[in-house]
Design a protein around this motif. Structure first.
Motif, PDB file in Angstrom:
ATOM      1  N   ASP A  77       0.803  -1.222   0.000  1.00  0.00           N
ATOM      2  CA  ASP A  77       0.000   0.000   0.000  1.00  0.00           C
ATOM      3  C   ASP A  77       0.834   1.270   0.000  1.00  0.00           C
ATOM      4  OD1 ASP A  77      -2.292  -1.574   0.101  1.00  0.00           O
ATOM      5  OD2 ASP A  77      -2.271  -1.642   2.302  1.00  0.00           O
ATOM      6  N   SER A  78       2.153   1.147  -0.049  1.00  0.00           N
ATOM      7  CA  SER A  78       3.013   2.327   0.017  1.00  0.00           C
ATOM      8  C   SER A  78       3.127   2.980  -1.353  1.00  0.00           C
ATOM      9  CB  SER A  78       4.410   1.947   0.518  1.00  0.00           C
ATOM     10  OG  SER A  78       5.262   3.072   0.455  1.00  0.00           O
ATOM     11  N   PRO A  79       2.601   4.196  -1.513  1.00  0.00           N
ATOM     12  CA  PRO A  79       2.711   4.873  -2.815  1.00  0.00           C
ATOM     13  C   PRO A  79       4.118   5.364  -3.106  1.00  0.00           C
ATOM     14  CG  PRO A  79       1.694   6.334  -1.202  1.00  0.00           C
ATOM     15  CD  PRO A  79       1.860   5.009  -0.521  1.00  0.00           C
ATOM     16  N   ALA A  80       4.961   5.405  -2.083  1.00  0.00           N
ATOM     17  CA  ALA A  80       6.310   5.937  -2.277  1.00  0.00           C
ATOM     18  C   ALA A  80       7.278   4.899  -2.842  1.00  0.00           C
ATOM     19  CB  ALA A  80       6.854   6.467  -0.949  1.00  0.00           C
ATOM     20  N   LEU A  81       6.871   3.619  -2.883  1.00  0.00           N
ATOM     21  CA  LEU A  81       7.769   2.555  -3.343  1.00  0.00           C
ATOM     22  C   LEU A  81       7.334   2.080  -4.719  1.00  0.00           C
ATOM     23  CD1 LEU A  81       7.978   0.414  -0.063  1.00  0.00           C
ATOM     24  CD2 LEU A  81       9.593   2.158  -0.849  1.00  0.00           C
ATOM     25  N   ASP A  82       8.311   1.914  -5.614  1.00  0.00           N
ATOM     26  CA  ASP A  82       7.983   1.324  -6.906  1.00  0.00           C
ATOM     27  C   ASP A  82       7.955  -0.200  -6.772  1.00  0.00           C
ATOM     28  OD1 ASP A  82      10.615   0.431  -6.906  1.00  0.00           O
ATOM     29  OD2 ASP A  82      11.301   1.921  -8.349  1.00  0.00           O
ATOM     30  N   SER A  83       7.676  -0.872  -7.878  1.00  0.00           N
ATOM     31  CA  SER A  83       7.486  -2.316  -7.824  1.00  0.00           C
ATOM     32  C   SER A  83       8.739  -3.036  -7.338  1.00  0.00           C
ATOM     33  CB  SER A  83       7.083  -2.827  -9.211  1.00  0.00           C
ATOM     34  OG  SER A  83       6.707  -4.174  -9.153  1.00  0.00           O
ATOM     35  N   SER A  84       9.900  -2.619  -7.831  1.00  0.00           N
ATOM     36  CA  SER A  84      11.155  -3.273  -7.417  1.00  0.00           C
ATOM     37  C   SER A  84      11.417  -3.059  -5.940  1.00  0.00           C
ATOM     38  CB  SER A  84      12.325  -2.730  -8.245  1.00  0.00           C
ATOM     39  OG  SER A  84      12.244  -3.166  -9.570  1.00  0.00           O
ATOM     40  N   ALA A  85      11.167  -1.831  -5.460  1.00  0.00           N
ATOM     41  CA  ALA A  85      11.410  -1.531  -4.052  1.00  0.00           C
ATOM     42  C   ALA A  85      10.466  -2.331  -3.151  1.00  0.00           C
ATOM     43  CB  ALA A  85      11.246  -0.040  -3.807  1.00  0.00           C
ATOM     44  N   LYS A  86       9.219  -2.504  -3.595  1.00  0.00           N
ATOM     45  CA  LYS A  86       8.276  -3.295  -2.806  1.00  0.00           C
ATOM     46  C   LYS A  86       8.715  -4.750  -2.720  1.00  0.00           C
ATOM     47  CE  LYS A  86       4.224  -0.389  -3.655  1.00  0.00           C
ATOM     48  NZ  LYS A  86       2.910  -0.262  -4.326  1.00  0.00           N
ATOM     49  N   ALA A  87       9.114  -5.319  -3.855  1.00  0.00           N
ATOM     50  CA  ALA A  87       9.565  -6.715  -3.848  1.00  0.00           C
ATOM     51  C   ALA A  87      10.812  -6.885  -2.989  1.00  0.00           C
ATOM     52  CB  ALA A  87       9.832  -7.181  -5.276  1.00  0.00           C
ATOM     53  N   ALA A  88      11.741  -5.932  -3.089  1.00  0.00           N
ATOM     54  CA  ALA A  88      12.965  -6.008  -2.287  1.00  0.00           C
ATOM     55  C   ALA A  88      12.640  -5.915  -0.800  1.00  0.00           C
ATOM     56  CB  ALA A  88      13.927  -4.900  -2.691  1.00  0.00           C
TER      57      ALA A  88
END
Length: 806
Positions: A77-88
């Motif tokens: 739900d974090s709008p500040a993270l892109d897809s790669s950052a979320k997966a990491a």
């Protein structure tokens, strides 16, 4: 909302270092975790993982799991993270879940990470590799094998060594359970290949990566054990002993890597000794396994997979020792150890996990040896130990010290316990940083980029995002991106870095100015020369105030400023400035210092742009001779100066002499770099131009077409050099009177340059001008005039403010 999380970390640190009942009274709200992660605050996920580590150390495992689960639910739900950052981020949280022995929670978290299909390739590969490791730990070996295949597909030949080693650790687990020597030999070969591909496969006494070194040794040991190669097992056991001793000395006896290394050494010693029938040594080996299990329990907790494995190994070894001693009392003790290990393994892994099933079967064998279960099988049975997963990426790599604590400690001098062990880790990080710098100094930029990224990530985790050492590593990452031609990426890095250094160190600190100067360089490489000129001007003023006009850093900035003036077409201003820098660099650095020669090279270029070709030729020849003496005749800078002498000779009408220069240069470039290398093709292009100037247009056309074909193959059809070669084909066609064909070629170049470079780029406008000239030759004057006017208007609009037209 961020303060709540960091305050909880502070209280937890006090509880860990102070002991007592403070840990039991510690309150941590899941809401604080969710808010910090959802806000996308840098370092929030790392703080959550660190807090979980502290809670684990305090025996608050359930609370640690709650905050990790809260973090994993907040990440999507974090709008500040892109897809790669979320997966990491989900990968990091899953790692801590495994530390707690929560394999099912880790699996669900990694499955959520898998849903980010557009994550970067290496992040996707890491997700699959971690998921395979979880399946292997849970005993789901078929699933683990399938996911390993997905990880290798995602990796797609990439050079992510840590991911490759993690995959090898899963392969090792699969091979251990199958006890297949062929499969083990394949794992060993994979690990050797990963080391061969590594930036610089370190020697044992130089390596900062103790875990990876231990893993390599464990793979070799498993292979030797499967082949019953006793002598090789003894040799590798000695290596494991060295690794364990080094880990204890460098990281401390209680560090997770040390505990892991000791556990594997104990297994290797036992496997080696049990074949010798030496009872005293066997007793010592079993005692070492018991101590390893106790250390694992203290370090990781009872439910951690490594602890369960160590307990299993010790319990099985006790049974083997009881058989060897033929001691009923020892057999009862072995039964108790097996029963306890079975209870813990079943609680941690489940009753159907292979390790739980192994313990149940071994316990049954123990009871049969004692005449229980209705039959007696005596003392003749032999057991095989389950070995620990050495080098497994799940093991925590940090001591209990947060980035903030480490930062304060570095500034305050002596370290309180337990942060002292982290200073050892910081020393190893500095060693890794120096290793990465050696790649940079050697021009191995791809290897340097990977090495600096790893150091930067670790420093950020341990020291904080804006600690000077973290920023130093980030600077090297940006520099490597720039030298690899990834200028847009480098620009973003340098911009963030300059801002951070200005906040932390001050706007006129040398490191801040260095970041801004590199940012200006990248702007120039992106063709944004006016912005580069403005930034160089600002940096130069600051350097002259803080360092003085003759400082090497100031002289470099003056050189770059003059270079930018030239790229803006202001050669009358650039030339005298370059002459001054060359004159100042000679006494400061030496008349034949490479930097002095670089400025003299640019003086020669400026002379050429001013039409003073005789002087330019002399200057280039002097630079070529000096570079040959200082750098060697085959150095790229020496060859570049020789290329420019050919340009000057051609401009002066000495085309026959120029052709000789290019013939020799092509031969040298082919010998040094190969026939398809970009600089070889550049020299061949110069050769073709001078064939045309000598009136040998059929040869020139053939050469231009061949170079064009090679450039499009090597560099791509939309590379600027490919456009230059296509234009040269059109030029040759025009000189041969084949104007209709030339017009088609010119138009294609003009359209492609407009599409790739933009309608106002200087190369695009030059191509439109070529097209207009070709139309004139065909008698289509009205069409030509329209194009000439378009070029004139575009060039006028593109001039920076205050620059008059010619």
């Amino acid at each position: 909302m961020t303060d709540e999380l960091r305050e909880a970390i502070g209280r937890a640190e006090e509880a860990v270092t102070g002991g007592g009942a403070a840990g039991a009274a510690l309150t941590v709200t899941a809401g604080a975790v969710r808010r910090a992660v959802a806000a996308g605050r840098p370092g929030a996920v790392e703080d959550v993982c660190y807090l979980a580590t502290l809670l684990h150390a305090l025996g608050r495992c359930k609370t640690a799991l709650v905050i990790l689960r809260s973090g994993s639910l907040a990440v999507p739900d974090s709008p500040a993270l892109d897809s790669s950052a979320k997966a990491a981020a989900l990968n990091k949280l899953a790692a801590r879940m495994v530390d707690l022995g929560e394999l099912e929670e880790a699996r669900r978290t990694l499955e959520a990470a898998r849903e980010h299909d557009d994550a970067e390739q290496h992040v996707r590969a890491e997700t699959f590799a971690n998921l395979a490791a979880v399946h292997a730990r849970a005993g789901n070996f078929e699933k683990a094998e399938l996911v390993v295949g997905l990880a290798r597909l995602a990796l797609d030949g990439g050079e992510e060594r840590q991911v490759r080693l993690l995959l090898s650790s899963v392969d090792l687990a699969l091979a251990r359970w199958s006890n297949d020597p062929v499969q083990l030999s394949e794992v060993a070969a994979d690990v050797r290949e990963a080391d061969r591909r590594a930036p610089a496969a370190p020697e044992p006494q130089q390596s900062a990566d103790i875990s990876a070194l231990a893993f390599r040794a464990a793979v070799e040991f498993e292979w030797a054990r499967s082949l019953r190669a006793h002598e090789r097992m003894v040799q590798v056991t000695d290596v494991l002993a060295t690794v364990a001793a080094r880990a204890a000395a460098e990281l401390g006896a209680r560090h997770p890597q040390t505990v892991t290394a000791v556990a594997d050494l104990a297994c290797a010693e036992y496997e080696t000794v049990r074949r010798t029938e030496d009872l005293p040594r066997l007793q010592r080996a079993v005692r070492a396994l018991e101590e390893a299990a106790e250390q694992a329990s203290d370090c990781f907790g009872d439910r951690h997979p490594l602890t369960i494995t160590a307990l299993t190994n010790h319990a099985c070894a006790e049974l083997d020792l009881a058989r060897a001693m033929e001691s009923p009392g020892r057999m009862e003790y072995a039964e108790e150890a097996l029963d306890e290990a079975d209870r813990i393994a079943t609680a941690g892994f489940g009753a159907e996990h292979p390790m739980a099933l192994l313990l149940k079967g071994t316990l049954k064998a123990c009871r049969r040896m004692q005449g229980m279960d209705g039959m007696t099988i005596g003392y003749g049975s032999r057991l095989t130990l389950v070995r620990t997963a050495v080098g497994d990426e799940w093991h925590p790599r940090e001591e209990l010290v947060s980035p903030d604590v480490a930062s304060r400690v570095l500034k305050s001098g002596p370290l309180p316990h337990p942060a002292s062990a982290s200073l050892e880790l910081l020393g190893l990080l500095q060693e890794s940083h120096e290793l990465a710098l050696s790649h940079s100094r050697q021009g191995n930029w791809s290897q340097a980029l990977g090495a600096h990224r790893r150091v930067a990530a670790t420093r950020e985790r341990l020291l904080g995002q804006e600690h000077p050492e973290t920023l130093a590593s980030q600077y090297e990452v940006a520099l490597a991106l720039s030298r690899l031609g990834r200028h847009a990426d480098a620009l973003g890095f340098f911009g963030q870095l300059a801002g951070a250094r200005a906040r932390v160190l001050g706007p006129e600190h040398p490191d801040t100015l260095a970041a801004r100067q590199e940012m200006a360089y990248v702007l120039g490489r992106l063709g944004r020369h006016f912005e580069a000129f403005q930034m160089y001007s600002e940096v130069l003023g600051a350097r002259e105030r803080t360092m003085g006009p003759e400082h090497p850093g100031t002289l470099l900035c003056r050189h770059n400023l003059a270079f930018s003036l030239g790229r803006l077409g202001r050669w009358e201003e650039a030339y005298p400035m370059l002459c001054e820098v060359a004159a100042d660099r000679a006494p400061a650095l030496g008349a034949e210092h490479p930097d002095t020669l670089t400025t003299q090279y640019e003086v020669a270029y400026a002379l050429g742009q001013l039409g003073r070709w005789e002087q330019a030729l002399t200057a280039y020849r002097n630079v070529a001779e000096a570079r040959s003496r200082v750098l060697g005749p085959d150095h790229p800078d020496t060859l570049a100066a020789r290329y420019e002498t050919g340009i000057c000779l051609g401009r002066l009408g000495h085309s026959a002499e120029a052709l000789q220069v290019y013939d020799a240069l092509v031969a040298d470039r082919e010998r040094i770099e190969g026939p398809d290398a970009p600089e070889t093709l550049r020299a061949r292009h110069g050769r073709g131009v001078n064939l045309g100037r000598l009136g040998r247009w059929e040869e020139a056309l053939a050469e231009a077409r061949l170079v064009c074909e090679l450039r499009e193959h090597v560099l791509g059809p939309e590379h600027p050099d490919a456009f230059v070669s296509r234009r040269e084909v059109a030029v040759a066609l025009g000189w041969l009177g084949r104007w209709e064909e030339a017009l088609v070629a010119y138009r294609h170049v003009a359209r492609d340059r407009e599409r790739v470079l933009g309608p106002s780029h200087s190369d695009t406008l030059a191509s439109v001008n070529d097209e207009a000239h070709c139309l004139e030759q065909l008698g289509r004057t009205a069409e030509a005039v329209v194009l000439y006017r378009r070029v004139t208007a575009a060039r006028a609009a593109a001039r920076p403010p205050g620059v008059e037209g010619a």
